[in-house]
Design a protein around this motif. Structure first.
Motif, short mmCIF file in Angstrom:
data_model
loop_
_atom_site.label_atom_id
_atom_site.label_comp_id
_atom_site.label_asym_id
_atom_site.label_seq_id
_atom_site.Cartn_x
_atom_site.Cartn_y
_atom_site.Cartn_z
N LEU A 422 43.81 34.77 29.48
CA LEU A 422 43.97 35.74 31.21
C LEU A 422 45.38 35.69 31.13
O LEU A 422 46.24 35.02 30.32
N GLU A 423 46.12 36.47 31.78
CA GLU A 423 47.24 35.68 32.68
C GLU A 423 47.54 35.98 33.76
O GLU A 423 46.62 36.60 34.84
N ILE A 424 48.73 35.18 33.97
CA ILE A 424 48.55 35.30 35.59
C ILE A 424 50.41 35.50 35.68
O ILE A 424 50.70 35.21 35.54
N ASP A 425 50.47 36.24 36.99
CA ASP A 425 50.71 36.99 37.62
C ASP A 425 52.21 35.64 38.13
O ASP A 425 51.76 34.71 39.08
N ARG A 426 53.44 35.63 38.17
CA ARG A 426 54.96 35.08 38.32
C ARG A 426 54.92 34.63 39.72
O ARG A 426 55.16 34.04 39.81
N VAL A 427 54.28 35.75 40.54
CA VAL A 427 55.15 36.09 41.75
C VAL A 427 54.20 36.11 42.37
O VAL A 427 54.49 35.17 43.28
N THR A 428 53.25 36.37 42.33
CA THR A 428 52.01 37.00 43.43
C THR A 428 50.31 35.85 42.86
O THR A 428 49.94 35.49 44.09
N GLY A 429 51.17 34.70 41.65
CA GLY A 429 49.56 33.71 41.32
C GLY A 429 48.10 34.36 41.10
O GLY A 429 47.11 33.55 40.64
N ALA A 430 48.37 36.28 41.06
CA ALA A 430 46.96 36.77 40.52
C ALA A 430 46.69 36.62 39.38
O ALA A 430 46.94 36.36 38.40
N ILE A 431 45.07 36.05 39.12
CA ILE A 431 44.95 35.86 37.84
C ILE A 431 43.44 37.68 36.76
O ILE A 431 43.50 38.11 37.54
N HIS A 432 44.82 37.58 36.20
CA HIS A 432 44.03 39.07 35.22
C HIS A 432 43.34 38.44 34.06
O HIS A 432 43.84 38.57 33.32
N LEU A 433 41.74 39.13 34.11
CA LEU A 433 41.66 38.03 32.95
C LEU A 433 41.48 39.98 31.91
O LEU A 433 41.71 40.63 32.04
N ASP A 434 42.20 38.87 31.18
CA ASP A 434 42.77 40.12 28.91
C ASP A 434 40.97 40.18 29.03
O ASP A 434 41.05 40.92 28.28
N ARG A 435 39.93 38.67 28.28
CA ARG A 435 38.95 39.71 28.13
C ARG A 435 38.27 38.25 28.23
O ARG A 435 38.45 36.93 28.14
N TYR A 436 36.84 38.91 27.98
CA TYR A 436 36.07 37.68 28.25
C TYR A 436 34.64 37.52 27.12
O TYR A 436 34.27 38.31 27.59
N VAL A 437 34.67 36.53 26.35
CA VAL A 437 34.26 37.15 25.42
C VAL A 437 32.50 36.01 25.74
O VAL A 437 32.89 34.56 26.10
N THR A 438 31.51 35.97 25.72
CA THR A 438 30.13 35.37 25.90
C THR A 438 28.93 35.76 25.04
O THR A 438 28.42 36.39 24.78
N CYS A 439 28.63 34.38 24.10
CA CYS A 439 27.39 34.46 23.22
C CYS A 439 26.68 33.54 23.42
O CYS A 439 26.99 32.88 23.70
N HIS A 440 25.21 34.12 23.92
CA HIS A 440 24.23 33.50 24.52
C HIS A 440 23.37 33.17 22.85
O HIS A 440 22.99 34.35 22.07
N ASP A 441 22.63 32.39 23.10
CA ASP A 441 21.62 31.90 22.30
C ASP A 441 20.35 31.91 22.86
O ASP A 441 20.23 30.51 23.69
N ALA A 442 19.65 32.93 23.39
CA ALA A 442 18.02 32.91 24.85
C ALA A 442 17.42 32.60 23.72
O ALA A 442 15.80 32.68 23.64
N GLY A 443 16.44 31.86 22.45
CA GLY A 443 15.74 32.48 21.61
C GLY A 443 15.37 33.55 21.04
O GLY A 443 16.38 34.63 20.69
N ARG A 444 14.19 33.92 20.54
CA ARG A 444 14.05 35.73 20.51
C ARG A 444 14.45 36.26 21.85
O ARG A 444 13.39 36.25 23.21
N LEU A 445 15.09 37.67 21.81
CA LEU A 445 15.08 38.42 22.46
C LEU A 445 13.94 39.09 23.22
O LEU A 445 13.35 40.32 22.64
N LEU A 446 13.16 39.09 24.22
CA LEU A 446 11.76 40.24 24.61
C LEU A 446 12.52 41.93 25.07
O LEU A 446 11.73 42.50 24.37
N ASN A 447 13.81 41.89 25.35
CA ASN A 447 14.07 43.10 26.22
C ASN A 447 15.73 43.05 25.92
O ASN A 447 16.11 41.98 27.19
#
Length: 752
Positions: A422-447
């Motif tokens: 993520l990047e933070i705007d120095r002036v406004t303090g707003a947070i911009h998500l550049d990329r979000y990666v989420t890896c899951h192991d939920a066992g066998r995926l039914l659907n």
């Protein structure tokens, strides 16, 4: 309703008013309805539990953690409602998270405050545990000058250690956490994010990368809440444990298949997954299966553990559906074997037919199934006829807590590893998500499609917790975030599409090898974003939600100076007592000289006429009045008994206006400094600064709506004052003037 598309309202145990409605309806012999507005619901229903955690670790020089100490205090609000204090104990068995930490000391305390009572919320207990634990891992890396990702890797449970008994009692069923992290790093593009961070920092921009590794428990042990009791109390009450699930499958005389499960979904797609499982087992078309999720405890199979909670569907409910389907299939195989002159083990199901393997004879599914209804006398010996099977399942791994408070608090434990750039705007303090990666192991995926939908939902909710959502209270306990203007939630434009990755290590403890999914990102996303912000700012004191104003203060940006002529008045040095503080300043031009405006404002009849909603005003002393005023803000409308005073009179230059009011809906107190500036054309510029503190239910509509309403009310006061003084209204705003101009140009105005 099955087509509602989601869960509306909160998930909670039985509220007292629900029972009271039933009793009242029986008493009066008529339906009784409970009605509450959104503010009442938000303030009085349920919130997630606020936790203060002190966490301490014993750490080796290479970042390996040898011991943890938790000191946790949960604020459960005004009342301790069932199942609280379960927020502590749902995660109790896996307090060490994904890490092989053998030494653990835990102290739990509950406090009651005058806040909204707490209760069930997505990820129940997980966000609180992992915010402390994963922030600790990042802090350790900073203190030891190590790569945060390397600190995580060095502490993971070894891949060959499963099933792994954690220090607090959890039996982690399966996993390969190292492989999950490798997958996220490779397919999630961590190297690219690291290059972006280096480039951004080289250009003086604020860019950070955060990580979070969490265990996602599912299928709660019904005995986990008893961990709050002493061993003596548990022995007296009797042991509690397990997690019974049930499912019933019925095959009708025409081969129609219906399934009943003791779980009531709210749009998660359970009917689709159940139909898919039964169709696969019986070899019939998906659309031919009817799934009933309505539950009547007087006639349907159920248990005290029944319900849709704790991500128990995939592992428990779908698993017991599979077992019920196998029971039906075994009976059909025996019937078909007799009719087709084959062995039961050679019978196969598929394409709406039942057939003998390797090209043997076949029959339509509905003919074999129909025989149990139409010709029961011709069935094999021991086959009772009719085709209805109910399965019950409870895993043996879920035992009651022992005398040392060790408990396997859930049956399954998925793994989630997140990376956030993520990047933070120095002036406004707003947070911009550049990329979000989420890896899951939920066992066998039914659907997989349904799984990804659940992950997106959990991510969105976690994003809201990280950046927006907060139950805010004033110093006097007033609820300050009672509308969606102040209690912000993420909408589609604010939500980044996450990169979703999957690893499957089937659970050995569930019938289908599946684990729960959907709550994990509400546990991992808030702390992952917090770690990224900590990395960007080089700060350790990260508190959620990370609103722009809060981030600006962490950056160290001072607010800009007030414009000329708008300096802070000495009269406003002190805040009004309690409540939501509102401040504003403005000016209006009144077509009359200052002395006339000043004298008019001191006239009691004028005050009564210019105060909006004033029913009566009576003089109680020199420049002191008592008023009866009705004020409406948002959905709240209240009648106030008010006191108004004019003081510090400096005619015709300035005065101070003070007031306070009380009502059944709350109270207000404030003051204003009013200046009268003479203009060259003989008119007066009336400048005012005011500050008001509001408490009680009125304050619950939130500061944004209160600020807007106060500006409107003050504006109405001075508009009426202008009309009172001169008989003319203040110059209209730009839109009325533009509308009048257009009307004139189009020939629809006054005289030409």
């Amino acid at each position: 309703p099955k087509d509602s598309g989601g869960s509306f309202g909160i998930k909670q145990g039985v509220f007292p008013y629900v029972v009271m409605m039933g009793l009242a309806a029986r008493k009066v012999g008529a339906p009784v309805k409970w009605v509450e507005d959104r503010l009442e619901h938000l303030q009085g229903a349920s919130s997630a539990t606020n936790r203060v955690t002190e966490i301490e670790a014993a750490v080796q020089a290479d970042g390996r953690i040898t011991a943890l100490r938790y000191d946790q205090i949960d604020d459960c609000g005004a009342y301790l409602r069932a199942p609280e204090p379960a927020t502590f104990y749902r995660m109790h068995g896996n307090l060490t998270g994904a890490y092989a930490i053998r030494n653990l000391l835990v102290r739990n305390r509950v406090v009651l405050t005058n806040k909204t009572p707490t209760g069930l919320n997505r990820g129940f207990g997980g966000p609180q545990v992992y915010f402390a634990l994963e922030r600790l891992l990042q802090h350790i890396a900073v203190q030891l000058d190590l790569d945060p990702l390397e600190v995580i890797r060095r502490n993971l449970v070894p891949a060959d250690a499963f099933p792994y008994r954690a220090a607090a009692g959890a039996l982690l069923d399966s996993g390969n956490y190292q492989a999950g992290i490798d997958l996220a790093v490779k397919d999630g593009g961590l190297d690219e994010l690291l290059r972006r961070r280096d480039q951004a920092r080289g250009e003086g921009r604020l860019y950070g990368i955060g990580y979070a590794a969490v265990i996602e428990p599912s299928i709660s042990n019904m005995g986990y809440i008893t961990t709050a009791m002493t061993p003596e109390e548990r022995r007296k009450a009797g042991p509690k444990n397990g997690a019974v699930s049930t499912a019933t499958i019925n095959v009708g005389p025409l081969g129609d298949v219906s399934v009943h499960v003791s779980s009531t979904p709210q749009g998660q797609g359970h009917q689709t997954a159940v139909a898919q499982i039964v169709a696969d087992v019986l070899g019939v078309a998906l659309e031919s299966i009817v799934v009933n999720v309505e539950l009547d405890t007087q006639k349907d199979a159920w248990s005290i553990a029944s319900g849709n909670y704790s991500s128990r569907f995939a592992g428990a409910v779908a698993g017991v559906v599979y077992q019920a389907a196998l029971k039906v299939r075994d009976r059909l195989a025996a019937i078909a074997a007799a009719q087709l002159q084959a062995k039961p083990e050679d019978i196969r199901f598929g394409g709406g037919k039942i057939f003998v393997a390797n090209g043997g004879p076949s029959a339509a599914f509905h003919r074999i199934a129909g025989a149990t209804h139409w010709t029961p006398g011709l069935l094999p010996q021991g086959e009772p006829g009719g085709l209805r099977e109910t399965a019950f399942w409870s895993p043996p791994q879920l035992m009651a807590p022992d005398d040392d408070d060790l408990i396997n608090s859930s049956l399954c434990y998925g793994f989630v590893f997140d990376i956030c750039g993520l990047e933070i705007d120095r002036v406004t303090g707003a947070i911009h998500l550049d990329r979000y990666v989420t890896c899951h192991d939920a066992g066998r995926l039914l659907n997989p499609a349904l799984v990804d939908g659940q992950i997106r939902g959990g991510f969105t909710q976690g994003l809201g917790a990280a950046l927006m959502e907060e139950f805010a209270y004033g110093e006097d306990g007033s609820f300050l975030s009672g509308t969606f203007a102040d209690y912000l939630v993420p909408t589609a434009p604010e939500v980044l599409e996450p990169v979703i990755l999957h690893l499957e290590t089937p659970s050995p403890f569930t019938p289908l090898g599946a684990k729960g999914v959907g709550e994990g990102n509400n546990m991992s996303t808030p702390v992952c974003i917090a770690n990224a912000v900590a990395d960007a700012l080089g700060r350790a004191d990260i508190r959620l939600p990370l609103t722009p104003s809060k981030v600006r203060s962490m950056i160290g940006i001072d607010e800009p100076p007030r414009p000329a002529g708008m300096q802070q008045d000495d009269a406003f040095a002190a805040e009004p007592a309690g409540g939501s503080a509102l401040r504003a300043n403005d000016a209006v031009v009144i077509p009359a000289p200052p002395q006339q405006v000043f004298d008019t404002l001191l006239d009691p009849a004028t005050l009564a006429a210019i105060i909006p909603g004033c029913h009566a005003l009576e003089l109680q002393g020199e420049n002191r009045y008592r008023a009866d005023v009705t004020v409406g803000v948002g959905m709240i409308r209240a009648r106030f008994e008010a006191k108004v005073a004019l003081s510090e009179l400096d005619p015709p230059h300035s005065l101070r206006l003070s007031g306070s009011g009380t009502s059944s809906m709350g109270s207000a107190e404030g003051h204003a400094r009013v200046r009268f500036v003479a203009l060259e054309n003989g008119h007066t510029r009336l400048e005012y600064q005011y500050q008001v503190a509001v408490s009680g239910k009125v304050a619950a509509v939130g500061s944004r709506m209160m600020q807007g309403a106060s500006k409107v009310i003050i504006g109405q006061i001075f508009t009426r004052l202008s009309q009172r003084v001169s008989g003319q209204a203040i110059a209209a705003g730009w839109w009325p003037r533009l509308r009048a101009l257009l009307a004139s140009l189009l020939g629809k105005g006054g005289a030409q």
